[in-house]
Scaffold this active site. Sequence first.
Site, PDB file in Angstrom:
ATOM      1  N   THR A 156      23.999  28.002  -9.992  1.00  0.00           N
ATOM      2  CA  THR A 156      24.691  28.124  -8.957  1.00  0.00           C
ATOM      3  C   THR A 156      24.457  26.641  -8.650  1.00  0.00           C
ATOM      4  O   THR A 156      24.680  25.663  -8.291  1.00  0.00           O
ATOM      5  CB  THR A 156      24.480  28.835  -7.713  1.00  0.00           C
ATOM      6  OG1 THR A 156      24.419  30.094  -8.768  1.00  0.00           O
ATOM      7  CG2 THR A 156      25.679  28.123  -6.928  1.00  0.00           C
ATOM      8  N   TYR A 157      22.567  26.244  -8.553  1.00  0.00           N
ATOM      9  CA  TYR A 157      22.647  24.477  -8.311  1.00  0.00           C
ATOM     10  C   TYR A 157      23.324  23.583  -9.209  1.00  0.00           C
ATOM     11  O   TYR A 157      23.687  22.860  -8.413  1.00  0.00           O
ATOM     12  CB  TYR A 157      21.115  24.959  -8.618  1.00  0.00           C
ATOM     13  CG  TYR A 157      20.442  23.263  -7.977  1.00  0.00           C
ATOM     14  CD1 TYR A 157      20.116  23.152  -6.868  1.00  0.00           C
ATOM     15  CD2 TYR A 157      19.586  22.989  -9.253  1.00  0.00           C
ATOM     16  CE1 TYR A 157      19.303  21.748  -6.517  1.00  0.00           C
ATOM     17  CE2 TYR A 157      19.667  21.746  -8.848  1.00  0.00           C
ATOM     18  CZ  TYR A 157      19.307  20.676  -7.854  1.00  0.00           C
ATOM     19  OH  TYR A 157      18.569  20.092  -7.906  1.00  0.00           O
TER      20      TYR A 157
END
Length: 251
Positions: A156-157
């Site tokens: 996600t980062y």
Amino acid sequence: MTRNALVTGASRGIGRAIAVRLAADGVGLIGIHYGSNRAAAEETARLVESAGARAVLIGADLGEDGAKAAAEIAAAWTEAALAGDDGLDILVNNAGINGNQELHELDPATARRVLEVNLIAPMFLTQAVAPHLREGGRVVNVSTGYTRVAAPTHLTYAAAKAGINNLTRSLAAPLAARGATVNAVLPGVIETDINADWINLPGPRAQADALSVFGRIGTPEEVADAVGFLASPQSRWVTGETLDVTGGSAL
Ligand code: NAD
């Protein structure tokens, strides 16, 4: 007229180093945004003031609703910092959280929080301040070198930061209409608290050191120096660009 700047996540780490670097470069007024640690933000303010600038503190949690927090920050900046002059010269979207997760670990709450802090908040803060950017304005986004490689441990980062990279390119033309530039820096592994859970473990530390061609991890000041250039008048012909600041990692 001296320039002013607003730096998100400036209570520590890279954001603090950027605030101090901008003060050393002659930026006269610096908005120090922080999430929850006001004492740490006050320490940044002290350092900024030692370097000759005025500081204002703006607290807002970006993790629940990044767009709402962005509006609060923009309003606080106009009210607290500028006493009637709502112009802004430099916005640094630096605040970020890691949320390292592999595919089997993904959960919606963590994913949403990572996206709110790393993508939604900077997007809407840029929207909120854009009408106030003065001629020669600068927006600098702090992304990550993970966006240049596969990042299966930070799904996600890396996706959020990849979004920032595209936003950086996409906003070059709209912000040029205001005489402003927008660029991003892509740091590699840097010695900050975001890596606190592993950075001093001997094995992972050695692996991280080995990523850079210089055989060590980077410092917040080394990122701040790159941001300092992109925030300066000397970078006026650079826009829509992502600058690798990984010390030559994954070349
Ligand atoms: P850090 O954890 O020391 O600082 C992060 C900052 O973001 C803090 O000031 C914190 O208050 C703020 N922040 C985090 N969550 C927030 C929230 N919910 N609301 C408001 N503020 C919040 O880490 P850092 O390394 O200084 O990170 C700065 C930026 O650099 C981040 O965007 C990060 O993704 C990026 N980056 C860091 C590294 C690294 O290895 N340190 C590498 C690449 C990119």
